[in-house]
Design a protein around this motif. Structure first.
Motif, PDB file in Angstrom:
ATOM      1  N   LEU A 217     -28.157  19.701  40.199  1.00  0.00           N
ATOM      2  CA  LEU A 217     -28.491  18.547  40.466  1.00  0.00           C
ATOM      3  C   LEU A 217     -27.886  17.683  40.367  1.00  0.00           C
ATOM      4  CD1 LEU A 217     -31.864  17.703  41.151  1.00  0.00           C
ATOM      5  CD2 LEU A 217     -31.939  17.358  38.454  1.00  0.00           C
ATOM      6  N   LEU A 218     -27.621  17.379  39.381  1.00  0.00           N
ATOM      7  CA  LEU A 218     -26.408  15.930  39.291  1.00  0.00           C
ATOM      8  C   LEU A 218     -25.532  16.009  39.873  1.00  0.00           C
ATOM      9  CD1 LEU A 218     -26.553  15.414  35.165  1.00  0.00           C
ATOM     10  CD2 LEU A 218     -28.453  14.845  36.605  1.00  0.00           C
ATOM     11  N   VAL A 219     -24.967  16.901  40.565  1.00  0.00           N
ATOM     12  CA  VAL A 219     -23.676  17.212  41.918  1.00  0.00           C
ATOM     13  C   VAL A 219     -24.515  16.163  42.671  1.00  0.00           C
ATOM     14  CG1 VAL A 219     -21.776  18.010  42.628  1.00  0.00           C
ATOM     15  CG2 VAL A 219     -22.342  18.506  40.193  1.00  0.00           C
ATOM     16  N   VAL A 220     -25.835  17.022  43.358  1.00  0.00           N
ATOM     17  CA  VAL A 220     -25.577  17.072  44.359  1.00  0.00           C
ATOM     18  C   VAL A 220     -26.088  16.038  44.859  1.00  0.00           C
ATOM     19  CG1 VAL A 220     -28.093  18.168  45.793  1.00  0.00           C
ATOM     20  CG2 VAL A 220     -26.418  19.401  44.813  1.00  0.00           C
ATOM     21  N   ASN A 221     -27.641  15.019  43.779  1.00  0.00           N
ATOM     22  CA  ASN A 221     -27.757  13.957  44.025  1.00  0.00           C
ATOM     23  C   ASN A 221     -27.010  12.775  42.726  1.00  0.00           C
ATOM     24  OD1 ASN A 221     -30.798  14.969  44.973  1.00  0.00           O
ATOM     25  ND2 ASN A 221     -29.716  16.045  43.121  1.00  0.00           N
ATOM     26  N   PRO A 222     -26.521  12.075  43.249  1.00  0.00           N
ATOM     27  CA  PRO A 222     -25.490  10.887  42.632  1.00  0.00           C
ATOM     28  C   PRO A 222     -26.452  10.056  42.412  1.00  0.00           C
ATOM     29  CG  PRO A 222     -24.695  10.951  44.916  1.00  0.00           C
ATOM     30  CD  PRO A 222     -25.688  12.361  44.832  1.00  0.00           C
ATOM     31  N   HIS A 223     -27.092   9.731  43.139  1.00  0.00           N
ATOM     32  CA  HIS A 223     -27.965   8.301  42.965  1.00  0.00           C
ATOM     33  C   HIS A 223     -28.625   8.854  41.682  1.00  0.00           C
ATOM     34  CE1 HIS A 223     -26.550   6.724  46.937  1.00  0.00           C
ATOM     35  NE2 HIS A 223     -26.993   7.373  47.223  1.00  0.00           N
TER      36      HIS A 223
ATOM     37  N   MET B  67     -21.357  10.603  47.463  1.00  0.00           N
ATOM     38  CA  MET B  67     -21.851  10.238  48.564  1.00  0.00           C
ATOM     39  C   MET B  67     -21.945  10.573  49.663  1.00  0.00           C
ATOM     40  SD  MET B  67     -23.722   8.036  46.848  1.00  0.00           S
ATOM     41  CE  MET B  67     -23.600   7.032  45.505  1.00  0.00           C
ATOM     42  N   ALA B  68     -21.012  11.297  50.379  1.00  0.00           N
ATOM     43  CA  ALA B  68     -20.332  11.741  51.792  1.00  0.00           C
ATOM     44  C   ALA B  68     -21.318  13.154  51.352  1.00  0.00           C
ATOM     45  CB  ALA B  68     -18.802  12.219  52.446  1.00  0.00           C
ATOM     46  N   ALA B  69     -20.903  14.172  50.840  1.00  0.00           N
ATOM     47  CA  ALA B  69     -21.709  14.419  50.535  1.00  0.00           C
ATOM     48  C   ALA B  69     -23.285  14.714  50.173  1.00  0.00           C
ATOM     49  CB  ALA B  69     -21.049  15.901  49.112  1.00  0.00           C
ATOM     50  N   TYR B  70     -23.631  13.945  49.469  1.00  0.00           N
ATOM     51  CA  TYR B  70     -24.995  13.826  50.106  1.00  0.00           C
ATOM     52  C   TYR B  70     -25.580  13.099  51.443  1.00  0.00           C
ATOM     53  CZ  TYR B  70     -29.503  11.314  48.650  1.00  0.00           C
ATOM     54  OH  TYR B  70     -30.866  11.179  48.429  1.00  0.00           O
ATOM     55  N   GLN B  71     -24.872  12.405  51.928  1.00  0.00           N
ATOM     56  CA  GLN B  71     -25.415  11.862  53.176  1.00  0.00           C
ATOM     57  C   GLN B  71     -25.493  13.120  53.632  1.00  0.00           C
ATOM     58  OE1 GLN B  71     -27.150   9.054  53.638  1.00  0.00           O
ATOM     59  NE2 GLN B  71     -26.567   8.507  51.434  1.00  0.00           N
ATOM     60  N   ALA B  72     -24.207  14.326  54.032  1.00  0.00           N
ATOM     61  CA  ALA B  72     -24.265  15.056  55.408  1.00  0.00           C
ATOM     62  C   ALA B  72     -25.761  15.925  54.420  1.00  0.00           C
ATOM     63  CB  ALA B  72     -23.243  15.980  54.642  1.00  0.00           C
TER      64      ALA B  72
END
Length: 262
Positions: free
Chosen positions: A205-211, A235-240
């Motif tokens: 959860l925390l790795v996937v959702n940096p915000h 952030m790049a991974a989240y946006q992808a």
């Protein structure tokens, strides 16, 4: 002035499935000064005898759930008091079920009470694993929106044998915009009470959702600026992933809330 955080990780020798312990690995990278206490099954929990800033429990096997219930039950009143006092908790995947009223597993022949902190029940179907994605909005009052990140959807995955039922009065962690919530008939996902977060989402959860991670860090230590480890990559991974989740072709027809027939 910032002070070192104490993070307690419960039962890592059994609560370690789907790589969810990376939630704490990532927090420790974001806050290298944090003291991470790894409490084994035979250890006395640190929270029982002193202050802890965040208590974490991750995913475990069905037998692991029964062991966790046995170990946490003597500390029920202490856990309830800490939740009311505002201590931060993060329980991921089936760890939340441990704190519920009951876990029923007909396929493995048991029906047992949980720790009993939350009015929720889980039912396991060992031949009916659910796999799917979730994108949702964090549940927050107007006052809480000042400290919680509600502008960025939470992304995650579900891979579980259990479905959870709970009264509508029990606040959820988020509302699923796509995917399911506590079960296939509700969009309400997980539990949130004060600073307790319980969710069946994996990712981690925390790795996937940096915000979300930044928001959590800021709440844990409001006197210092929250800094994310590997921020550009996160952030790049989240946006992808957000773009991937935004593609309707990526969603199967069963990844949605269905209203049961009358």
């Amino acid at each position: 002035m910032s002070s070192a955080l104490t993070i307690e990780m419960l039962f890592p020798e059994i609560a370690n499935l789907h790589g969810d312990n990376a939630n704490i690995d990532y927090l420790a990278q974001c806050r290298p000064d944090a003291r991470v206490v790894r409490t084994g099954l035979t250890d006395d929990p640190a929270f029982a005898s002193g202050p802890v800033d965040l208590i974490y429990l991750g995913e475990m096997t069905e037998d692991g759930q029964l062991k966790a219930i046995e170990r946490l039950l003597p500390h029920r009143q202490r856990i309830e008091a800490m939740i009311e006092e505002g201590t931060f908790f993060l329980f991921t995947h089936n760890a939340l079920e441990v704190l519920g009223a009951r876990i029923s597993n007909p396929d493995m022949g048991y029906d047992v009470p949980g720790v009993g902190i939350f009015e929720l029940e889980s039912t396991l179907a060992m031949f009916g694993r659910y796999n799917g994605k979730v994108i949702g909005t964090v549940s927050a009052s107007r006052a809480e929106q000042a400290v919680l990140d509600t502008d960025h959807p939470v992304l995650g995955y579900k891979s579980q044998f259990s479905m959870v039922t709970a009264p509508q009065t029990l606040p959820g962690f988020l509302t699923a915009d796509r995917g399911i919530g506590r079960n296939t008939s509700t969009a309400v996902e997980g539990v949130r009470r004060a600073n307790f977060i319980g969710t069946s989402l994996i990712g981690p959860l925390l790795v996937v959702n940096p915000h979300l991670t930044r928001s959590l860090l800021q709440q844990l230590d409001p006197h210092s600026e929250a800094v994310l480890a590997h921020e550009a990559l996160a952030m790049a991974a989240y946006q992808a992933r957000l773009a991937d989740f935004g593609d309707a072709h990526r969603w199967h027809r069963f990844e949605r809330v269905t209203v049961p027939s009358p």
